[in-house]
Design a protein around this motif. Structure first.
Motif, PDB file in Angstrom:
ATOM      1  N   GLY A   1       2.021  16.801   8.084  1.00  0.00           N
ATOM      2  CA  GLY A   1       2.949  17.945   8.953  1.00  0.00           C
ATOM      3  C   GLY A   1       4.053  16.882   9.563  1.00  0.00           C
ATOM      4  O   GLY A   1       5.282  16.992   9.319  1.00  0.00           O
ATOM      5  N   VAL A   2       3.643  15.861  10.049  1.00  0.00           N
ATOM      6  CA  VAL A   2       4.302  14.706  10.955  1.00  0.00           C
ATOM      7  C   VAL A   2       5.346  14.337   9.783  1.00  0.00           C
ATOM      8  O   VAL A   2       6.533  14.283   9.925  1.00  0.00           O
ATOM      9  N   LEU A   3       4.714  13.877   8.628  1.00  0.00           N
ATOM     10  CA  LEU A   3       5.465  13.070   7.616  1.00  0.00           C
ATOM     11  C   LEU A   3       6.702  14.079   6.890  1.00  0.00           C
ATOM     12  O   LEU A   3       7.873  13.696   6.770  1.00  0.00           O
ATOM     13  N   PHE A   4       5.992  15.401   6.967  1.00  0.00           N
ATOM     14  CA  PHE A   4       7.127  16.254   6.238  1.00  0.00           C
ATOM     15  C   PHE A   4       8.280  16.635   7.282  1.00  0.00           C
ATOM     16  O   PHE A   4       9.444  16.493   6.816  1.00  0.00           O
ATOM     17  N   VAL A   5       7.902  16.652   8.499  1.00  0.00           N
ATOM     18  CA  VAL A   5       9.008  17.082   9.457  1.00  0.00           C
ATOM     19  C   VAL A   5       9.947  15.797   9.629  1.00  0.00           C
ATOM     20  O   VAL A   5      11.084  15.653   9.754  1.00  0.00           O
ATOM     21  N   GLY A   6       9.413  14.518   9.577  1.00  0.00           N
ATOM     22  CA  GLY A   6      10.148  13.262   9.541  1.00  0.00           C
ATOM     23  C   GLY A   6      10.960  13.003   8.346  1.00  0.00           C
ATOM     24  O   GLY A   6      12.171  12.739   8.472  1.00  0.00           O
ATOM     25  N   ALA A   7      10.513  13.493   7.147  1.00  0.00           N
ATOM     26  CA  ALA A   7      11.301  13.514   5.874  1.00  0.00           C
ATOM     27  C   ALA A   7      12.396  14.636   6.010  1.00  0.00           C
ATOM     28  O   ALA A   7      13.445  14.216   5.685  1.00  0.00           O
ATOM     29  N   SER A   8      12.126  15.595   6.573  1.00  0.00           N
ATOM     30  CA  SER A   8      13.310  16.677   6.820  1.00  0.00           C
ATOM     31  C   SER A   8      14.336  16.170   7.664  1.00  0.00           C
ATOM     32  O   SER A   8      15.547  16.025   7.464  1.00  0.00           O
ATOM     33  N   ILE A   9      13.935  15.447   8.738  1.00  0.00           N
ATOM     34  CA  ILE A   9      14.951  14.625   9.626  1.00  0.00           C
ATOM     35  C   ILE A   9      15.633  13.668   8.737  1.00  0.00           C
ATOM     36  O   ILE A   9      16.875  13.581   8.956  1.00  0.00           O
ATOM     37  N   GLY A  10      15.056  12.807   7.910  1.00  0.00           N
ATOM     38  CA  GLY A  10      15.670  12.072   7.337  1.00  0.00           C
ATOM     39  C   GLY A  10      16.697  12.544   6.285  1.00  0.00           C
ATOM     40  O   GLY A  10      17.680  12.007   6.197  1.00  0.00           O
ATOM     41  N   PHE A  11      16.219  13.498   5.421  1.00  0.00           N
ATOM     42  CA  PHE A  11      17.118  14.352   4.563  1.00  0.00           C
ATOM     43  C   PHE A  11      18.336  14.752   5.540  1.00  0.00           C
ATOM     44  O   PHE A  11      19.710  14.542   4.930  1.00  0.00           O
ATOM     45  N   TRP A  12      18.277  15.181   6.651  1.00  0.00           N
ATOM     46  CA  TRP A  12      19.275  15.680   7.690  1.00  0.00           C
ATOM     47  C   TRP A  12      20.301  14.584   7.808  1.00  0.00           C
ATOM     48  O   TRP A  12      21.356  14.619   7.885  1.00  0.00           O
ATOM     49  N   GLN A  13      19.715  13.453   8.210  1.00  0.00           N
ATOM     50  CA  GLN A  13      20.506  12.343   8.874  1.00  0.00           C
ATOM     51  C   GLN A  13      21.248  11.574   7.649  1.00  0.00           C
ATOM     52  O   GLN A  13      22.260  11.238   7.695  1.00  0.00           O
ATOM     53  N   LEU A  14      20.668  11.156   6.369  1.00  0.00           N
ATOM     54  CA  LEU A  14      21.051  10.449   5.600  1.00  0.00           C
ATOM     55  C   LEU A  14      21.286  11.230   4.219  1.00  0.00           C
ATOM     56  O   LEU A  14      21.725  10.681   3.231  1.00  0.00           O
TER      57      LEU A  14
END
Length: 168
Positions: free
Chosen positions: A25-38
């Motif tokens: 779950g943390v990895l998925f949320v982190g990936a979402s933030i990555g998609f949002w930022q990058l």
């Protein structure tokens, strides 16, 4: 055989296993933030919400199962000390019910949903749909991986319960 120790060991192993839901779950949320930022492309931007939702679902599953199993460890001892036979019967009923749920949901419904998502990916080219289907497939694969080991543990636990029931 000490069925109380077996039950507590099972619950502790489940607590350990559920931490993998939390990590995913943390990895998925982190990936979402990555998609949002990058994320620069439409497809990359389309992943933001589905991956965040999948992460939130995995975190909810992980924390829910963790705290449920944590409370079971102490409840097991109380229930066993009150009436060992009733404890074994109730655990046997719960384990058999859980095994049926695994068969129906984890090993039947989830693969069918993954197949349906794959079909949607083949025929729909909209970025939002593709991102949602790929994210759904990834989340369900994580669930299958974790629940596959949980199924093996509860199957073993069920056999131990049946053996304890015969000894009484």
């Amino acid at each position: 055989m000490d069925i109380l120790k077996t039950a507590q060991d099972w619950a502790k192993a489940e607590m350990f296993s559920t931490t993998f839901f939390i990590i995913a779950g943390v990895l998925f949320v982190g990936a979402s933030i990555g998609f949002w930022q990058l994320g620069k492309t439409d497809l990359a931007r389309a992943y933001i919400i589905p991956v965040a939702v999948a992460g939130a679902l995995l975190l909810t599953i992980g924390f829910g199962l963790f705290f449920t199993n944590k409370s079971r460890v102490t409840q097991f001892e109380k229930a066993y000390n009150q009436d060992a036979s009733a404890f074994v019967q109730s655990e046997l009923t719960r384990a058999e019910s859980t095994l049926k749920e695994y068969k129906n949901i984890v090993f039947t419904a989830i693969p069918l949903i993954i197949a349906a998502c794959a079909l949607v990916i083949m025929f729909v080219n909209a970025p939002g749909w593709r991102a949602s289907m790929i994210t759904t497939m990834a989340m369900l694969i994580v669930i299958l991986l974790i629940d596959g080991t949980a199924h093996a543990r509860i199957d073993y636990y069920n056999k131990q319960l049946m053996s304890a029931e015969k000894q009484e």
